[in-house]
Structure formats: C-alpha cells, structure tokens
Design a protein around this motif. Structure first.
Motif, PDB file in Angstrom:
ATOM      1  N   LYS A  55      -9.411  -0.666   1.000  1.00  0.00           N
ATOM      2  CA  LYS A  55      -8.020  -0.565   0.554  1.00  0.00           C
ATOM      3  C   LYS A  55      -7.431   0.782   0.975  1.00  0.00           C
ATOM      4  CE  LYS A  55      -5.218  -1.827  -3.422  1.00  0.00           C
ATOM      5  NZ  LYS A  55      -5.246  -2.346  -4.777  1.00  0.00           N
ATOM      6  N   ARG A 129       4.015  -2.923   1.497  1.00  0.00           N
ATOM      7  CA  ARG A 129       4.352  -3.998   0.560  1.00  0.00           C
ATOM      8  C   ARG A 129       3.479  -5.227   0.826  1.00  0.00           C
ATOM      9  NH1 ARG A 129       8.266  -5.833  -2.588  1.00  0.00           N
ATOM     10  NH2 ARG A 129       9.383  -3.874  -2.571  1.00  0.00           N
ATOM     11  N   ASP A 130       3.314  -5.519   2.093  1.00  0.00           N
ATOM     12  CA  ASP A 130       2.514  -6.665   2.504  1.00  0.00           C
ATOM     13  C   ASP A 130       1.034  -6.476   2.106  1.00  0.00           C
ATOM     14  OD1 ASP A 130       2.423  -9.117   3.858  1.00  0.00           O
ATOM     15  OD2 ASP A 130       1.482  -8.116   5.562  1.00  0.00           O
ATOM     16  N   HIS A 133       0.432  -6.843  -1.511  1.00  0.00           N
ATOM     17  CA  HIS A 133       0.938  -8.105  -2.092  1.00  0.00           C
ATOM     18  C   HIS A 133       1.891  -7.800  -3.249  1.00  0.00           C
ATOM     19  CE1 HIS A 133      -2.089  -9.954   0.366  1.00  0.00           C
ATOM     20  NE2 HIS A 133      -3.045  -9.298  -0.259  1.00  0.00           N
ATOM     21  N   GLU A 135       4.943  -7.516  -5.691  1.00  0.00           N
ATOM     22  CA  GLU A 135       6.008  -8.393  -6.193  1.00  0.00           C
ATOM     23  C   GLU A 135       7.365  -7.876  -5.721  1.00  0.00           C
ATOM     24  OE1 GLU A 135       5.852  -9.576 -10.446  1.00  0.00           O
ATOM     25  OE2 GLU A 135       4.070  -8.325 -10.471  1.00  0.00           O
ATOM     26  N   GLU A 136       8.263  -8.807  -5.423  1.00  0.00           N
ATOM     27  CA  GLU A 136       9.607  -8.468  -4.935  1.00  0.00           C
ATOM     28  C   GLU A 136      10.349  -7.518  -5.866  1.00  0.00           C
ATOM     29  OE1 GLU A 136      11.602  -9.318  -2.240  1.00  0.00           O
ATOM     30  OE2 GLU A 136       9.694  -9.906  -1.321  1.00  0.00           O
TER      31      GLU A 136
END
Ligand SMILES: Cc1cc2nc3c(=O)[nH]c(=O)nc-3n(C[C@H](O)[C@H](O)[C@H](O)COP(=O)(O)O)c2cc1C
Length: 188
Positions: A55, A129-130, A133, A135-136
């Motif tokens: 990560k 962001r990808d 993952h 959240e919007e």
C-alpha cells in the motif's frame, strides 16, 4: 522546549524504509491531532492509514517530491517513507485550515517520538482516489509521509529578498532558507 521541537520538525524526504511505523503509532498521532482547534468545531477531517509495503508503494506512486530539486525524483528504494496518513474531508465542507493545524500537530508529535515526516499536497489525486477505493463523498486534502529520517536538514537565515528555494549540498545535507524575524513583523 517547544522551539527545539519546531526546529527539529523539518520536512524529511529520505527515510530508513525498513524501520516500520506501526498502525498503533499512526493511531496515536491522530489521537493527538484530533484534540486541536477546529473551525466551528466541525472536526470534519478523516484519515486513511498506510503502514504496509504494498500500500505504501501504491501511495508513493501518486506523490510528487521536492519541486525545487530538479535533478531529484524523490526518495529511492530503501529511503522511501515507512507510513502515510492520508487526510480527507467531505466534499463541500468548508474548513480550509483544519488539515494544516492537525497536520502540523501530527508532525510535531511524530518528531517528539523520533519520527520525521513531510506534508505532500502535490498529489495525483485521481490515481490516489482510485488506489484507495475512496468514496465519492471525500476529497483528498493532504498526505503526510512518515518514517525514521535518514537525512540531515538545516535551516538558513535569509532576508525576504533572498532566494527561498531549498537546496542540497554535495554531502546531501538539505538546506532550508527561513526569512529572518525582522523582515516578517511589519510594525516593530
Ligand atoms: C501544505 C504543504 C504542502 C506541501 N507539499 C509538498 C509536496 O507536495 N512535496 C514535497 O516534497 N514537499 C511538500 N511540502 C513541504 C515543503 O516543501 C516544506 O515545508 C518547505 O520546503 C520548508 O521546509 P521545512 O518544512 O523543513 O521548513 C509541503 C508543505 C506544506 C506546508
């Protein structure tokens, strides 16, 4: 003394990558940061922690390091951060100063514990962001890179008309110019 801690709390960009920073250490830093001032006491900042190598590497790919050091692309393998704190805020929330106040407090606490770190705002936010993952409903505000510092950083006193760009000398010591007090206070 607090002043000594502030002087020691520099932006470090080279670390002992193998010296782990644990989830518990990161949580304790946030536990300190959450006690700071907050506009209207909204406390809207949220966090994603990273302290494992895959990560960490994914997040590292999204970060841009030391823009003034044109011949340096960022920390090489073995000197990369051991952990990250990604600071988020809900989309549309207007608390523009909170992340700075919290972030500086986190970095001071980290420095007190022998760690060092660096704020990163120059981020490929779409990629991050990808990867996360995310959240919007959240915006990415800042990333704090952390680890055990592997570089020396020294401050240099300058006038306000001097060059403010940091630089590295031939021994890889990182120099950071700071404007002298007399040039900052306008009325005495
Ligand atoms: C809000 C903020 C964003 C920053 N973003 C980056 C960044 O994207 N990349 C980087 O290498 N350093 C970044 N920095 C670190 C600055 O370059 C650093 O604070 C400055 O050079 C002064 O060095 P010092 O922190 O040791 O005083 C950021 C610092 C702040 C406060």
């Amino acid at each position: 003394m607090l002043k000594d801690l502030v002087i020691k709390n520099r932006s470090y960009r080279r670390f002992y990558q193998d010296r782990a920073v644990t989830c518990g250490q990161l949580k304790e830093l946030i536990n300190i940061g959450r006690l700071t001032a907050s506009g209207a006491n909204r406390q809207s900042v949220r966090y994603i922690l990273s302290y494992e190598s895959q990560k960490n590497e994914d997040i590292f790919q999204c970060l841009r390091w030391a823009g003034y050091l044109e011949d340096w692309d960022g920390p090489e393998e073995g000197e990369k951060p051991a952990a990250y704190i990604v600071m988020l805020e809900p989309v549309g929330v207007n608390a523009p100063h909170d992340e700075g106040i919290i972030g500086q407090t986190i970095l001071l606490a980290a420095t007190e514990q022998g760690l060092g770190g660096c704020f990163l705002a120059n981020i490929d936010r779409i990629m991050l962001r990808d990867i996360l993952h995310l959240e919007e409903k959240y915006d990415i505000k800042l990333v704090i890179a952390l680890g055990y510092p592997k570089e020396e950083v020294v401050l240099e006193e300058i006038s306000e008309t001097d060059n403010i760009k940091y630089y590295r000398d031939t021994k890889k010591v990182h120099h950071v110019p700071k404007i002298k007090l007399e040039d900052l206070i306008l009325n005495c």
